[in-house]
Design a protein around this motif. Structure first.
Motif, PDB file in Angstrom:
ATOM      1  N   LEU A  49       6.765 -14.223   4.746  1.00  0.00           N
ATOM      2  CA  LEU A  49       6.098 -14.728   3.543  1.00  0.00           C
ATOM      3  C   LEU A  49       6.829 -14.325   2.267  1.00  0.00           C
ATOM      4  CD1 LEU A  49       2.387 -13.957   4.532  1.00  0.00           C
ATOM      5  CD2 LEU A  49       3.547 -16.184   4.568  1.00  0.00           C
ATOM      6  N   LYS A  50       7.902 -13.545   2.434  1.00  0.00           N
ATOM      7  CA  LYS A  50       8.695 -13.041   1.301  1.00  0.00           C
ATOM      8  C   LYS A  50       7.846 -12.201   0.347  1.00  0.00           C
ATOM      9  CE  LYS A  50      11.986 -16.708   1.765  1.00  0.00           C
ATOM     10  NZ  LYS A  50      12.587 -17.896   1.245  1.00  0.00           N
ATOM     11  N   VAL A  51       6.963 -11.395   0.945  1.00  0.00           N
ATOM     12  CA  VAL A  51       6.133 -10.463   0.190  1.00  0.00           C
ATOM     13  C   VAL A  51       6.731  -9.073   0.383  1.00  0.00           C
ATOM     14  CG1 VAL A  51       3.847  -9.408   0.000  1.00  0.00           C
ATOM     15  CG2 VAL A  51       4.054 -11.859   0.447  1.00  0.00           C
ATOM     16  N   GLN A  52       6.987  -8.390  -0.728  1.00  0.00           N
ATOM     17  CA  GLN A  52       7.550  -7.035  -0.673  1.00  0.00           C
ATOM     18  C   GLN A  52       6.406  -6.030  -0.588  1.00  0.00           C
ATOM     19  OE1 GLN A  52       9.792  -6.026  -4.149  1.00  0.00           O
ATOM     20  NE2 GLN A  52      10.577  -4.139  -3.267  1.00  0.00           N
ATOM     21  N   LEU A  53       6.403  -5.210   0.457  1.00  0.00           N
ATOM     22  CA  LEU A  53       5.362  -4.195   0.626  1.00  0.00           C
ATOM     23  C   LEU A  53       5.799  -2.873   0.024  1.00  0.00           C
ATOM     24  CD1 LEU A  53       4.005  -4.586   4.260  1.00  0.00           C
ATOM     25  CD2 LEU A  53       3.105  -5.536   2.156  1.00  0.00           C
ATOM     26  N   HIS A  54       4.832  -2.177  -0.550  1.00  0.00           N
ATOM     27  CA  HIS A  54       5.057  -0.825  -1.056  1.00  0.00           C
ATOM     28  C   HIS A  54       4.082   0.090  -0.337  1.00  0.00           C
ATOM     29  CE1 HIS A  54       7.784  -1.982  -4.276  1.00  0.00           C
ATOM     30  NE2 HIS A  54       7.065  -3.079  -4.323  1.00  0.00           N
ATOM     31  N   SER A  55       4.622   1.056   0.362  1.00  0.00           N
ATOM     32  CA  SER A  55       3.829   2.006   1.134  1.00  0.00           C
ATOM     33  C   SER A  55       3.281   3.086   0.200  1.00  0.00           C
ATOM     34  CB  SER A  55       4.705   2.648   2.206  1.00  0.00           C
ATOM     35  OG  SER A  55       4.013   3.676   2.854  1.00  0.00           O
ATOM     36  N   LEU A  56       1.950   3.170   0.108  1.00  0.00           N
ATOM     37  CA  LEU A  56       1.283   4.200  -0.696  1.00  0.00           C
ATOM     38  C   LEU A  56       0.550   5.120   0.275  1.00  0.00           C
ATOM     39  CD1 LEU A  56      -0.119   1.834  -3.462  1.00  0.00           C
ATOM     40  CD2 LEU A  56       1.997   3.150  -3.498  1.00  0.00           C
ATOM     41  N   LYS A  57       1.234   6.182   0.675  1.00  0.00           N
ATOM     42  CA  LYS A  57       0.697   7.078   1.700  1.00  0.00           C
ATOM     43  C   LYS A  57      -0.335   8.037   1.104  1.00  0.00           C
ATOM     44  CE  LYS A  57       4.985   6.834   4.247  1.00  0.00           C
ATOM     45  NZ  LYS A  57       6.191   7.547   4.651  1.00  0.00           N
ATOM     46  N   VAL A  58      -1.466   8.137   1.780  1.00  0.00           N
ATOM     47  CA  VAL A  58      -2.514   9.091   1.421  1.00  0.00           C
ATOM     48  C   VAL A  58      -2.926   9.786   2.710  1.00  0.00           C
ATOM     49  CG1 VAL A  58      -3.340   7.853  -0.614  1.00  0.00           C
ATOM     50  CG2 VAL A  58      -4.286   7.283   1.593  1.00  0.00           C
ATOM     51  N   ARG A  59      -3.232  11.075   2.619  1.00  0.00           N
ATOM     52  CA  ARG A  59      -3.516  11.846   3.836  1.00  0.00           C
ATOM     53  C   ARG A  59      -4.853  12.562   3.764  1.00  0.00           C
ATOM     54  NH1 ARG A  59       2.239  12.210   3.969  1.00  0.00           N
ATOM     55  NH2 ARG A  59       2.967  11.953   6.101  1.00  0.00           N
ATOM     56  N   GLY A  60      -5.435  12.754   4.958  1.00  0.00           N
ATOM     57  CA  GLY A  60      -6.580  13.632   5.120  1.00  0.00           C
ATOM     58  C   GLY A  60      -7.930  13.026   4.802  1.00  0.00           C
ATOM     59  N   PRO A  61      -8.967  13.853   4.995  1.00  0.00           N
ATOM     60  CA  PRO A  61     -10.340  13.381   4.785  1.00  0.00           C
ATOM     61  C   PRO A  61     -10.669  13.133   3.312  1.00  0.00           C
ATOM     62  CG  PRO A  61     -10.338  15.706   5.350  1.00  0.00           C
ATOM     63  CD  PRO A  61      -8.916  15.213   5.493  1.00  0.00           C
ATOM     64  N   LYS A  62      -9.921  13.756   2.415  1.00  0.00           N
ATOM     65  CA  LYS A  62     -10.105  13.543   0.972  1.00  0.00           C
ATOM     66  C   LYS A  62      -8.766  13.124   0.369  1.00  0.00           C
ATOM     67  CE  LYS A  62     -13.917  16.755   0.446  1.00  0.00           C
ATOM     68  NZ  LYS A  62     -14.432  17.912  -0.255  1.00  0.00           N
ATOM     69  N   PRO A  63      -8.352  11.885   0.643  1.00  0.00           N
ATOM     70  CA  PRO A  63      -7.033  11.451   0.184  1.00  0.00           C
ATOM     71  C   PRO A  63      -6.959  11.338  -1.336  1.00  0.00           C
ATOM     72  CG  PRO A  63      -8.255   9.604   1.076  1.00  0.00           C
ATOM     73  CD  PRO A  63      -9.076  10.842   1.333  1.00  0.00           C
ATOM     74  N   ASP A  64      -5.792  11.606  -1.866  1.00  0.00           N
ATOM     75  CA  ASP A  64      -5.569  11.512  -3.301  1.00  0.00           C
ATOM     76  C   ASP A  64      -5.185  10.075  -3.663  1.00  0.00           C
ATOM     77  OD1 ASP A  64      -5.073  11.927  -5.977  1.00  0.00           O
ATOM     78  OD2 ASP A  64      -3.222  13.068  -5.664  1.00  0.00           O
ATOM     79  N   ILE A  65      -6.184   9.216  -3.672  1.00  0.00           N
ATOM     80  CA  ILE A  65      -5.953   7.803  -3.957  1.00  0.00           C
ATOM     81  C   ILE A  65      -5.500   7.623  -5.399  1.00  0.00           C
ATOM     82  CG2 ILE A  65      -7.056   5.531  -4.122  1.00  0.00           C
ATOM     83  CD1 ILE A  65      -8.730   6.389  -1.662  1.00  0.00           C
ATOM     84  N   GLU A  66      -6.118   8.356  -6.309  1.00  0.00           N
ATOM     85  CA  GLU A  66      -5.716   8.266  -7.715  1.00  0.00           C
ATOM     86  C   GLU A  66      -4.252   8.670  -7.878  1.00  0.00           C
ATOM     87  OE1 GLU A  66      -8.345  10.192 -10.445  1.00  0.00           O
ATOM     88  OE2 GLU A  66     -10.106   9.275  -9.551  1.00  0.00           O
ATOM     89  N   GLY A  67      -3.833   9.701  -7.156  1.00  0.00           N
ATOM     90  CA  GLY A  67      -2.445  10.131  -7.207  1.00  0.00           C
ATOM     91  C   GLY A  67      -1.498   9.046  -6.703  1.00  0.00           C
ATOM     92  N   ALA A  68      -1.908   8.345  -5.647  1.00  0.00           N
ATOM     93  CA  ALA A  68      -1.086   7.251  -5.111  1.00  0.00           C
ATOM     94  C   ALA A  68      -0.960   6.131  -6.143  1.00  0.00           C
ATOM     95  CB  ALA A  68      -1.697   6.717  -3.817  1.00  0.00           C
ATOM     96  N   PHE A  69      -2.059   5.814  -6.839  1.00  0.00           N
ATOM     97  CA  PHE A  69      -2.009   4.786  -7.880  1.00  0.00           C
ATOM     98  C   PHE A  69      -1.141   5.239  -9.056  1.00  0.00           C
ATOM     99  CE2 PHE A  69      -5.814   2.933  -5.863  1.00  0.00           C
ATOM    100  CZ  PHE A  69      -5.435   1.590  -5.866  1.00  0.00           C
ATOM    101  N   ARG A  70      -1.266   6.532  -9.423  1.00  0.00           N
ATOM    102  CA  ARG A  70      -0.425   7.049 -10.516  1.00  0.00           C
ATOM    103  C   ARG A  70       1.049   6.945 -10.154  1.00  0.00           C
ATOM    104  NH1 ARG A  70      -4.427  10.882 -10.998  1.00  0.00           N
ATOM    105  NH2 ARG A  70      -3.286  12.379  -9.727  1.00  0.00           N
ATOM    106  N   ALA A  71       1.380   7.314  -8.927  1.00  0.00           N
ATOM    107  CA  ALA A  71       2.770   7.241  -8.481  1.00  0.00           C
ATOM    108  C   ALA A  71       3.265   5.794  -8.492  1.00  0.00           C
ATOM    109  CB  ALA A  71       2.913   7.832  -7.081  1.00  0.00           C
TER     110      ALA A  71
END
Length: 82
Positions: A49-71
């Motif tokens: 589909l020519k879509v570029q994926l960006h892997s935003l890794k988050v770990r554990g029961p309390k993942p740092d989703i905000e940190g992934a978005f900031r990065a």
């Protein structure tokens, strides 16, 4: 860019085929074997589909989703979320 969490293969196909975006960020936990498989399936769907994926890794029961978005936004990958 659109951000989404790892879903089933059929949902992956549908989301990527319906998007008009050329870049999609995927939030996923690399320590979760099912999430790793699903991310690989996203990659397989995205390529033709020519879509570029960006892997935003988050770990554990309390993942740092905000940190992934900031990065992601620090790298110039601003966008919306699904």
């Amino acid at each position: 860019m659109i951000y989404t969490r790892v879903r089933s293969v059929s949902e992956s196909c549908k989301i990527l085929s319906l998007t008009s975006k050329s870049r999609v960020g995927i939030l996923w936990d690399p320590d979760d074997p099912a999430a790793a498989i699903a991310f690989n399936e996203y990659e397989a769907v995205a390529f033709p589909l020519k879509v570029q994926l960006h892997s935003l890794k988050v770990r554990g029961p309390k993942p740092d989703i905000e940190g992934a978005f900031r990065a992601a936004t620090k790298d110039g990958q601003a966008g919306s979320s699904l």
